[in-house]
Design an enzyme around this catalytic site. Structure first.
Site, short mmCIF file in Angstrom:
data_model
loop_
_atom_site.label_atom_id
_atom_site.label_comp_id
_atom_site.label_asym_id
_atom_site.label_seq_id
_atom_site.Cartn_x
_atom_site.Cartn_y
_atom_site.Cartn_z
N ASN A 149 3.58 -5.35 5.46
CA ASN A 149 2.45 -6.16 5.92
C ASN A 149 2.92 -7.44 6.62
O ASN A 149 2.20 -7.96 7.46
CB ASN A 149 1.53 -6.48 4.74
CG ASN A 149 0.75 -5.26 4.29
OD1 ASN A 149 0.02 -4.65 5.07
ND2 ASN A 149 0.92 -4.86 3.05
N SER A 194 0.81 -1.22 0.00
CA SER A 194 0.00 0.00 0.00
C SER A 194 0.84 1.27 0.00
O SER A 194 0.40 2.31 -0.50
CB SER A 194 -0.93 0.00 1.22
OG SER A 194 -0.19 -0.15 2.43
N GLY A 216 -2.10 -4.23 0.98
CA GLY A 216 -2.23 -5.44 1.78
C GLY A 216 -1.27 -6.55 1.41
O GLY A 216 -1.23 -7.59 2.08
N HIS A 240 -0.02 5.02 7.06
CA HIS A 240 0.28 5.44 5.69
C HIS A 240 0.58 6.94 5.64
O HIS A 240 -0.11 7.73 6.29
CB HIS A 240 -0.90 5.13 4.77
CG HIS A 240 -1.21 3.68 4.69
ND1 HIS A 240 -2.15 3.08 5.53
CD2 HIS A 240 -0.72 2.69 3.90
CE1 HIS A 240 -2.21 1.79 5.24
NE2 HIS A 240 -1.36 1.53 4.25
N ASP A 285 -4.71 6.96 10.01
CA ASP A 285 -4.42 5.63 10.54
C ASP A 285 -3.03 5.54 11.15
O ASP A 285 -2.68 4.55 11.79
CB ASP A 285 -4.60 4.56 9.46
CG ASP A 285 -3.66 4.74 8.26
OD1 ASP A 285 -2.75 5.59 8.31
OD2 ASP A 285 -3.85 4.01 7.26
#
Length: 220
Positions: free
Chosen positions: A96, A31, A68, A187, A184
């Site tokens: 991830n 991502s 992801g 990111h 979040d």
């Protein structure tokens, strides 16, 4: 007219680089590469493309980031990625794996397999790492962070230690880096991506230079 065409042909032969195609750089990642949560023009690949254009590098950056994705996912879609006929590749995977607490030995094996296949095709690589938090224990942190420089040395590819270096720099200076992150706190936002690109851009430029050096005719 014939004389003009002949002169043009002679110029093209004398200066083959002028007629060369742009260097195709495929960014294989998750991502962070894909541009999660950002408008299309503000993600990592578009901003990197803009930086390279502004610096005068004749290159096209292709977004092969999948939100992801783990190192295993990157390996599983490597055939598809290589089908884009890259001249060079940025490999930026592992975030991830960290979030899921996957065994670093497995992550290392996946990156090893990716580098083995890509370098076997003489495609220059920039391997981009990411720091591990301490909450999985010191052994996990040591093994995870070591795999990037060790694999880069084993396959003789370029290594950029930390995708999120601007955030790490602020943290190590005792400053908050939330102004560079989305809500979040995982990111980067557009401003954060801009700093990432500014920091990593010279390494990508060096990667492009490596491709051009390979393609240059040997001097007599």
């Amino acid at each position: 007219m014939a004389a003009a065409l002949t002169a043009l042909a002679l110029v093209s032969v004398a200066n083959p680089a002028a007629a060369a195609d742009p260097v195709r750089v495929v960014a294989l990642g998750d991502s962070l590469t894909q541009g999660y949560g950002l408008p299309p023009e503000e993600g990592f690949v578009p901003q990197l493309q803009g930086w390279l254009d502004a610096e005068g590098h004749d290159a096209i950056v292709i977004n092969a980031g999948v939100s992801g994705d783990t190192t295993a996912g990157g390996l599983n879609r490597l055939d598809w990625t290589l089908a884009d006929a890259p001249d060079a590749m940025i490999v930026a995977l592992g975030g991830n794996d960290l979030l899921r607490g996957l065994d670093p030995a497995g992550s290392r094996a996946n990156l090893d397999a990716i580098l083995q296949r890509v370098t076997a095709q003489d495609i220059p690589v920039l391997l981009v790492g990411i720091p591990a938090p301490g909450n999985y224990g010191p052994d996990f942190k040591r093994d995870f962070e070591a795999m990037y420089p060790e694999l880069a040395a084993e396959y003789d590819v370029r290594h950029y230690p930390n995708f999120l270096q601007p955030m790490t720099d602020k943290q190590e200076a005792g400053q908050s880096f939330t102004d560079l992150m989305q809500s979040d706190n995982i990111h980067p936002n557009a401003a954060g991506v801009a700093l990432i690109v500014t920091a990593m851009g010279p390494e990508v430029a060096a990667l492009i230079g490596e491709v051009k050096a390979q393609a240059a005719p040997a001097t007599q």
